[in-house]
Scaffold this active site. Structure first.
Site, mmCIF file in Angstrom:
data_model
loop_
_atom_site.group_PDB
_atom_site.id
_atom_site.type_symbol
_atom_site.label_atom_id
_atom_site.label_comp_id
_atom_site.label_asym_id
_atom_site.label_seq_id
_atom_site.Cartn_x
_atom_site.Cartn_y
_atom_site.Cartn_z
ATOM 1 N N LYS A 93 0.839 -1.208 0.000
ATOM 2 C CA LYS A 93 0.000 0.000 0.000
ATOM 3 C C LYS A 93 0.867 1.249 0.000
ATOM 4 C CE LYS A 93 -4.186 -1.086 2.655
ATOM 5 N NZ LYS A 93 -4.978 -0.622 3.801
ATOM 6 N N ASP A 126 -9.723 3.439 4.524
ATOM 7 C CA ASP A 126 -10.487 2.304 5.019
ATOM 8 C C ASP A 126 -11.305 1.783 3.848
ATOM 9 O OD1 ASP A 126 -10.760 0.751 7.385
ATOM 10 O OD2 ASP A 126 -12.868 1.314 7.445
ATOM 11 N N PHE A 153 -4.651 -10.027 -2.669
ATOM 12 C CA PHE A 153 -4.886 -10.357 -1.265
ATOM 13 C C PHE A 153 -6.385 -10.224 -1.002
ATOM 14 C CE2 PHE A 153 -5.942 -6.325 0.848
ATOM 15 C CZ PHE A 153 -5.709 -5.442 -0.197
ATOM 16 N N ASP A 166 -9.676 -10.753 -3.399
ATOM 17 C CA ASP A 166 -9.343 -10.687 -4.827
ATOM 18 C C ASP A 166 -9.760 -11.938 -5.618
ATOM 19 O OD1 ASP A 166 -8.395 -8.124 -4.741
ATOM 20 O OD2 ASP A 166 -6.273 -8.651 -4.746
ATOM 21 N N LYS A 189 -4.181 -4.204 -11.525
ATOM 22 C CA LYS A 189 -5.165 -3.979 -10.463
ATOM 23 C C LYS A 189 -5.090 -2.542 -9.955
ATOM 24 C CE LYS A 189 -6.424 -5.088 -5.788
ATOM 25 N NZ LYS A 189 -6.130 -5.817 -4.557
HETATM 26 P P1 IMP Z 1 -8.379 -2.173 4.638
HETATM 27 O O1 IMP Z 1 -9.267 -1.091 5.129
HETATM 28 O O2 IMP Z 1 -7.535 -1.773 3.469
HETATM 29 O O3 IMP Z 1 -7.598 -2.836 5.744
HETATM 30 O O4 IMP Z 1 -9.329 -3.302 4.050
HETATM 31 C C1 IMP Z 1 -10.238 -4.019 4.858
HETATM 32 C C2 IMP Z 1 -10.440 -5.401 4.279
HETATM 33 O O5 IMP Z 1 -11.026 -5.276 2.971
HETATM 34 C C3 IMP Z 1 -9.149 -6.192 4.066
HETATM 35 O O6 IMP Z 1 -8.842 -6.956 5.201
HETATM 36 C C4 IMP Z 1 -9.499 -7.073 2.899
HETATM 37 O O7 IMP Z 1 -10.156 -8.231 3.352
HETATM 38 C C5 IMP Z 1 -10.484 -6.258 2.100
HETATM 39 N N1 IMP Z 1 -9.828 -5.545 0.999
HETATM 40 C C6 IMP Z 1 -9.411 -4.256 0.989
HETATM 41 N N2 IMP Z 1 -8.868 -3.937 -0.192
HETATM 42 C C7 IMP Z 1 -8.941 -5.056 -0.940
HETATM 43 C C8 IMP Z 1 -8.519 -5.364 -2.267
HETATM 44 O O8 IMP Z 1 -7.960 -4.546 -3.007
HETATM 45 N N3 IMP Z 1 -8.777 -6.608 -2.682
HETATM 46 C C9 IMP Z 1 -9.378 -7.552 -1.917
HETATM 47 N N4 IMP Z 1 -9.762 -7.329 -0.681
HETATM 48 C C10 IMP Z 1 -9.547 -6.082 -0.183
#
Ligand code: IMP
Length: 211
Positions: free
Chosen positions: A12, A70, A157, A160, A188
Site C-alpha cells: 500500500k 479504510d 490479497f 481478490d 489492479k
Molecule cells: P483495509 O481497510 O484496506 O484494511 O481493508 C479491509 C479489508 O477489505 C481487508 O482486510 C481485505 O479483506 C479487504 N480488501 C481491501 N482492499 C482489498 C482489495 O484490493 N482486494 C481484496 N480485498 C480487499
C-alpha cells in the site's frame, strides 16, 4: 512535503508513493515512532478513516499532514455487508475465522452466504481521509463488479480471488470474467478503489500544494 500514511503494509505504501510522486515523501507511523495500534472503532468506512487520520495527526505534530484509508466490500444481496466489517467477516458470522484478515475464511463465508444467489453485484469502496494544516479532506474510490461462484487466481490479497471487476485495464478483453487475483498488481492498481481514492487525493494535493 512529508505525509504519514496510516499503514504498515509495504504494498500500500509503495502504491501510494507511486501515485503521489516525487514531491511527497510518505512515511509509516512506525517510522515516526508511533508503534501502538491505531484505533479503528467506527461504524462506517468514513468514521474509521477519519478516526485513524485524526489519531495520527494528534500524535505527529512535526509533520504537516497525514492520511488514512479504510476499505469495505459492499454486496447488494447482503444489503451492503460486509462493508465496514469486511476484514472480520468470517469471525463475525461465527465461522472459525482465524481472527481479522483470515482471507480464506472470509471468502468461504461470502461464497456460502451467496450460494444459489443470482444477484452477485458488489463493489469495493475506499475512503481516504487527509488531514493537512488542521483541515480534513475526504476522497472516495469505487470499483464495481460481482462476486464469482468460486475462487480463481492466486495474486493479490483479501477477496481478490472472488471479485470480478466490471472494468479491466488496457488490452484485457472485458468479457474475460477474470478475478482481481488473475491480473497483475499493476493492472489492479490502475482500476482499484484504493488507487482511485489515492489518485483523487493526489490531484487535490498537486493542485493545492504541488510545486
Ligand atoms: P483495509 O481497510 O484496506 O484494511 O481493508 C479491509 C479489508 O477489505 C481487508 O482486510 C481485505 O479483506 C479487504 N480488501 C481491501 N482492499 C482489498 C482489495 O484490493 N482486494 C481484496 N480485498 C480487499
Amino acid at each position: 512535503m512529508k505525509l504519514i500514511f496510516a499503514t504498515g503494509n509495504r504494498g500500500k505504501l509503495r502504491e501510494a508513493q507511486e501515485i503521489l510522486g516525487e514531491g511527497f515523501t510518505l512515511v509509516t507511523p512506525a517510522a515516526m515512532g508511533i508503534t501502538e495500534e491505531i484505533p479503528e472503532t467506527g461504524n462506517t468506512l468514513e468514521e474509521n478513516s477519519l478516526q485513524k487520520a485524526e489519531y495520527l495527526y494528534s500524535r505527529a505534530k512535526e509533520v504537516p499532514g497525514c492520511f488514512a484509508d479504510d476499505t469495505g466490500l459492499e454486496v447488494n444481496a447482503l444489503g451492503g455487508a460486509p462493508g465496514v466489517y469486511t476484514a472480520r467477516y468470517a469471525s463475525l458470522r461465527g465461522r472459525a475465522g482465524n481472527g481479522d484478515h483470515d482471507f480464506e475464511a472470509n471468502m468461504d463465508t461470502l461464497l456460502q452466504e451467496l450460494a444459489g444467489c443470482t444477484d452477485r453485484r458488489a463493489r469495493f469502496r475506499s475512503v481516504v481521509t487527509l488531514m493537512l494544516d488542521g483541515q480534513t479532506h475526504v476522497f472516495e474510490g469505487v470499483l464495481e463488479g460481482r462476486i464469482a461462484t468460486a475462487k480463481a487466481g492466486c495474486g493479490g490479497f483479501g477477496y481478490d480471488p472472488v471479485f470480478i471487476p466490471d472494468e479491466l485495464p488496457g488490452a484485457i478483453p472485458n468479457t474475460s470474467a477474470l478475478t482481481l487475483a488473475e491480473i497483475t498488481e499493476e493492472e489492479k492498481n490502475a482500476i482499484s478503489h484504493r488507487g482511485k481514492a489515492l489518485r483523487a487525493m493526489a490531484a487535490w494535493l498537486q493542485e493545492h500544494h504541488g510545486k
